[in-house]
Design a protein around this motif. Structure first.
Motif, PDB file in Angstrom:
ATOM      1  N   GLY A   1      32.117  24.009  14.357  1.00 25.03           N
ATOM      2  CA  GLY A   1      31.948  24.224  15.792  1.00 25.03           C
ATOM      3  C   GLY A   1      30.482  24.314  16.186  1.00 25.03           C
ATOM      4  N   THR A   2      29.720  25.046  15.387  1.00 23.56           N
ATOM      5  CA  THR A   2      28.285  25.180  15.656  1.00 23.56           C
ATOM      6  C   THR A   2      27.598  23.824  15.583  1.00 23.56           C
ATOM      7  OG1 THR A   2      28.352  27.366  14.643  1.00 23.56           O
ATOM      8  CG2 THR A   2      26.178  26.383  14.938  1.00 23.56           C
ATOM      9  N   PHE A   3      27.977  23.061  14.564  1.00 23.72           N
ATOM     10  CA  PHE A   3      27.361  21.752  14.384  1.00 23.72           C
ATOM     11  C   PHE A   3      27.559  20.870  15.619  1.00 23.72           C
ATOM     12  CE2 PHE A   3      27.999  17.287  13.195  1.00 23.72           C
ATOM     13  CZ  PHE A   3      26.713  16.977  12.776  1.00 23.72           C
ATOM     14  N   PHE A   4      28.805  20.751  16.066  1.00 26.78           N
ATOM     15  CA  PHE A   4      29.061  19.853  17.194  1.00 26.78           C
ATOM     16  C   PHE A   4      28.458  20.381  18.495  1.00 26.78           C
ATOM     17  CE2 PHE A   4      32.212  18.021  14.280  1.00 26.78           C
ATOM     18  CZ  PHE A   4      31.847  16.690  14.401  1.00 26.78           C
ATOM     19  N   HIS A   5      28.439  21.686  18.622  1.00 26.59           N
ATOM     20  CA  HIS A   5      27.788  22.282  19.779  1.00 26.59           C
ATOM     21  C   HIS A   5      26.294  21.938  19.783  1.00 26.59           C
ATOM     22  CE1 HIS A   5      26.139  25.601  22.266  1.00 26.59           C
ATOM     23  NE2 HIS A   5      27.224  25.368  22.975  1.00 26.59           N
ATOM     24  N   ASP A   6      25.687  22.050  18.630  1.00 23.72           N
ATOM     25  CA  ASP A   6      24.262  21.741  18.512  1.00 23.72           C
ATOM     26  C   ASP A   6      23.989  20.254  18.743  1.00 23.72           C
ATOM     27  OD1 ASP A   6      23.704  24.371  18.001  1.00 23.72           O
ATOM     28  OD2 ASP A   6      23.659  24.146  15.828  1.00 23.72           O
ATOM     29  N   VAL A   7      24.870  19.406  18.230  1.00 24.66           N
ATOM     30  CA  VAL A   7      24.689  17.967  18.417  1.00 24.66           C
ATOM     31  C   VAL A   7      24.746  17.615  19.908  1.00 24.66           C
ATOM     32  CG1 VAL A   7      25.849  15.726  18.108  1.00 24.66           C
ATOM     33  CG2 VAL A   7      25.421  17.183  16.135  1.00 24.66           C
ATOM     34  N   TYR A   8      25.676  18.243  20.626  1.00 26.23           N
ATOM     35  CA  TYR A   8      25.753  18.028  22.075  1.00 26.23           C
ATOM     36  C   TYR A   8      24.444  18.405  22.748  1.00 26.23           C
ATOM     37  CZ  TYR A   8      30.449  16.665  23.594  1.00 26.23           C
ATOM     38  OH  TYR A   8      31.569  15.964  23.905  1.00 26.23           O
ATOM     39  N   ARG A   9      23.928  19.559  22.369  1.00 22.50           N
ATOM     40  CA  ARG A   9      22.693  20.041  22.985  1.00 22.50           C
ATOM     41  C   ARG A   9      21.531  19.092  22.673  1.00 22.50           C
ATOM     42  NH1 ARG A   9      22.229  24.541  20.556  1.00 22.50           N
ATOM     43  NH2 ARG A   9      20.367  24.164  19.326  1.00 22.50           N
ATOM     44  N   ILE A  10      21.478  18.612  21.444  1.00 24.24           N
ATOM     45  CA  ILE A  10      20.418  17.679  21.046  1.00 24.24           C
ATOM     46  C   ILE A  10      20.521  16.378  21.850  1.00 24.24           C
ATOM     47  CG2 ILE A  10      19.692  16.191  19.132  1.00 24.24           C
ATOM     48  CD1 ILE A  10      20.492  18.599  17.271  1.00 24.24           C
ATOM     49  N   GLN A  11      21.734  15.871  21.992  1.00 18.79           N
ATOM     50  CA  GLN A  11      21.928  14.628  22.751  1.00 18.79           C
ATOM     51  C   GLN A  11      21.495  14.801  24.210  1.00 18.79           C
ATOM     52  OE1 GLN A  11      26.134  14.006  22.033  1.00 18.79           O
ATOM     53  NE2 GLN A  11      25.712  12.434  20.509  1.00 18.79           N
ATOM     54  N   GLN A  12      21.820  15.961  24.766  1.00 22.39           N
ATOM     55  CA  GLN A  12      21.475  16.211  26.166  1.00 22.39           C
ATOM     56  C   GLN A  12      19.966  16.347  26.359  1.00 22.39           C
ATOM     57  OE1 GLN A  12      25.730  18.381  26.539  1.00 22.39           O
ATOM     58  NE2 GLN A  12      23.937  19.672  26.864  1.00 22.39           N
ATOM     59  N   LYS A  13      19.373  17.061  25.444  1.00 21.42           N
ATOM     60  CA  LYS A  13      17.932  17.274  25.520  1.00 21.42           C
ATOM     61  C   LYS A  13      17.178  15.941  25.401  1.00 21.42           C
ATOM     62  CE  LYS A  13      15.068  20.968  23.558  1.00 21.42           C
ATOM     63  NZ  LYS A  13      14.969  21.984  22.509  1.00 21.42           N
ATOM     64  N   LEU A  14      17.582  15.149  24.416  1.00 15.21           N
ATOM     65  CA  LEU A  14      16.892  13.882  24.186  1.00 15.21           C
ATOM     66  C   LEU A  14      17.201  12.868  25.281  1.00 15.21           C
ATOM     67  CD1 LEU A  14      17.176  13.459  20.307  1.00 15.21           C
ATOM     68  CD2 LEU A  14      15.210  14.206  21.651  1.00 15.21           C
ATOM     69  N   GLY A  15      18.462  12.831  25.733  1.00 11.13           N
ATOM     70  CA  GLY A  15      18.821  11.890  26.794  1.00 11.13           C
ATOM     71  C   GLY A  15      17.982  12.113  28.041  1.00 11.13           C
ATOM     72  N   ARG A  16      17.826  13.374  28.397  1.00  5.79           N
ATOM     73  CA  ARG A  16      17.002  13.696  29.572  1.00  5.79           C
ATOM     74  C   ARG A  16      15.562  13.258  29.347  1.00  5.79           C
ATOM     75  NH1 ARG A  16      16.112  17.600  33.913  1.00  5.79           N
ATOM     76  NH2 ARG A  16      18.106  18.656  33.709  1.00  5.79           N
ATOM     77  N   THR A  17      15.028  13.582  28.185  1.00  5.03           N
ATOM     78  CA  THR A  17      13.631  13.228  27.907  1.00  5.03           C
ATOM     79  C   THR A  17      13.432  11.714  27.875  1.00  5.03           C
ATOM     80  OG1 THR A  17      13.414  15.235  26.587  1.00  5.03           O
ATOM     81  CG2 THR A  17      11.734  13.546  26.282  1.00  5.03           C
ATOM     82  N   PHE A  18      14.362  10.994  27.246  1.00  3.18           N
ATOM     83  CA  PHE A  18      14.218   9.535  27.155  1.00  3.18           C
ATOM     84  C   PHE A  18      14.166   8.900  28.551  1.00  3.18           C
ATOM     85  CE2 PHE A  18      16.579   9.401  22.803  1.00  3.18           C
ATOM     86  CZ  PHE A  18      15.422   9.829  22.177  1.00  3.18           C
ATOM     87  N   ARG A  19      14.896   9.500  29.488  1.00  2.00           N
ATOM     88  CA  ARG A  19      14.928   8.940  30.847  1.00  2.00           C
ATOM     89  C   ARG A  19      13.746   9.411  31.690  1.00  2.00           C
ATOM     90  NH1 ARG A  19      14.084   6.779  34.539  1.00  2.00           N
ATOM     91  NH2 ARG A  19      15.322   6.219  36.364  1.00  2.00           N
ATOM     92  N   GLU A  20      13.305  10.643  31.480  1.00  2.00           N
ATOM     93  CA  GLU A  20      12.313  11.227  32.388  1.00  2.00           C
ATOM     94  C   GLU A  20      10.883  11.092  31.887  1.00  2.00           C
ATOM     95  OE1 GLU A  20      13.616  15.233  33.171  1.00  2.00           O
ATOM     96  OE2 GLU A  20      15.315  14.551  34.393  1.00  2.00           O
ATOM     97  N   LEU A  21      10.721  10.619  30.684  1.00  2.00           N
ATOM     98  CA  LEU A  21       9.393  10.517  30.074  1.00  2.00           C
ATOM     99  C   LEU A  21       8.441   9.674  30.921  1.00  2.00           C
ATOM    100  CD1 LEU A  21       8.134  11.365  27.301  1.00  2.00           C
ATOM    101  CD2 LEU A  21       8.680   9.061  26.524  1.00  2.00           C
ATOM    102  N   GLU A  22       7.256  10.193  31.160  1.00  2.00           N
ATOM    103  CA  GLU A  22       6.229   9.452  31.903  1.00  2.00           C
ATOM    104  C   GLU A  22       5.090   9.116  30.954  1.00  2.00           C
ATOM    105  OE1 GLU A  22       6.382   8.877  35.224  1.00  2.00           O
ATOM    106  OE2 GLU A  22       7.764  10.369  36.035  1.00  2.00           O
ATOM    107  N   PRO A  23       4.431   7.974  31.097  1.00  2.00           N
ATOM    108  CA  PRO A  23       4.717   6.921  32.068  1.00  2.00           C
ATOM    109  C   PRO A  23       5.705   5.869  31.560  1.00  2.00           C
ATOM    110  CG  PRO A  23       2.688   6.426  30.912  1.00  2.00           C
ATOM    111  CD  PRO A  23       3.234   7.690  30.314  1.00  2.00           C
ATOM    112  N   HIS A  24       6.087   5.942  30.295  1.00  6.24           N
ATOM    113  CA  HIS A  24       6.948   4.886  29.750  1.00  6.24           C
ATOM    114  C   HIS A  24       8.244   5.479  29.225  1.00  6.24           C
ATOM    115  CE1 HIS A  24       3.719   2.062  30.197  1.00  6.24           C
ATOM    116  NE2 HIS A  24       2.920   2.819  29.460  1.00  6.24           N
ATOM    117  N   ALA A  25       9.234   5.551  30.070  1.00  7.38           N
ATOM    118  CA  ALA A  25      10.529   6.068  29.638  1.00  7.38           C
ATOM    119  C   ALA A  25      11.186   5.085  28.676  1.00  7.38           C
ATOM    120  CB  ALA A  25      11.416   6.292  30.853  1.00  7.38           C
TER     121      ALA A  25
END
Ligand SMILES: [Zn+2]
Length: 193
Positions: A126-150
């Motif tokens: 349970g901890t593993f999958f919870h953490d994987v979700y959090r990692i995906q969310q964190k990285l997904g946001r960063t990959f899209r919002e990164l300036e200047p080259h998302a």
């Protein structure tokens, strides 16, 4: 950068119980904010492209985190895949804390399944999958919002999007920072769980 309704709608998971497929949820300040399912969708798209780039034969055994630290962002077509691989790894390393990065490294870069990860990290499923979700969310946001080259949208990343001419492009910021020590990634990546 600004998220738009049409973008979040297109990326949202239809079965999401938080946003009901709309891709937006109420933020703390009252304004709408993209739903976590949108961030995960961005991550999955970027990760799929990463695997695609990394699995190309000519990159096997050549790619490492230290690749081309000072290289300018010249859009030589043949280096675009290699550059993407490096960006994906470096941005992830910079975004995640040490614990998250260990999971990311084992699961997404080295292809270890949940059982092996749980054993290595001494955590339950349970901890593993919870953490994987959090990692995906964190990285997904960063990959899209990164300036200047998302990194996302991918077609803008790979085709330039017309925003910056290759000759005028500045070096990608993460490449000029002192990179934290990280294990060299060896390809080919094994099949992920
Ligand atoms: Zn959602």
């Amino acid at each position: 950068m600004q998220w738009t309704r049409s973008e979040t709608l297109a990326l949202a998971q239809q079965s999401c119980t938080f946003c009901y497929g709309l891709g937006l949820r109420p933020g703390r300040s009252g304004a709408s904010t993209p739903c976590n399912c949108v961030f995960r969708a961005v991550f999955r798209a970027c990760y799929a492209r990463f695997r695609h780039c990394a699995s190309k034969e000519k990159y096997i055994s050549r790619v490492s985190l230290e690749a081309n630290p000072g290289r300018q962002r010249k859009s030589v077509w043949g280096l675009k895949n290699e550059e993407y691989i490096a960006d994906f790894c470096l941005v992830s390393r910079r975004t995640l804390d040490d614990y998250e990065y260990r999971i990311f490294n084992y699961h997404f870069l080295l292809g270890a399944d949940w059982k092996l990860c749980c054993h290595k990290l001494n955590i339950d499923r349970g901890t593993f999958f919870h953490d994987v979700y959090r990692i995906q969310q964190k990285l997904g946001r960063t990959f899209r919002e990164l300036e200047p080259h998302a990194l996302f949208p991918l077609d803008e990343y790979f085709n330039g999007g017309g925003r910056v001419k290759p000759d005028e492009a500045t070096p990608f910021p993460v490449k000029t920072e002192t990179a934290p020590l990280a294990p060299v990634i060896k390809f080919p990546i094994r099949r992920a769980a």
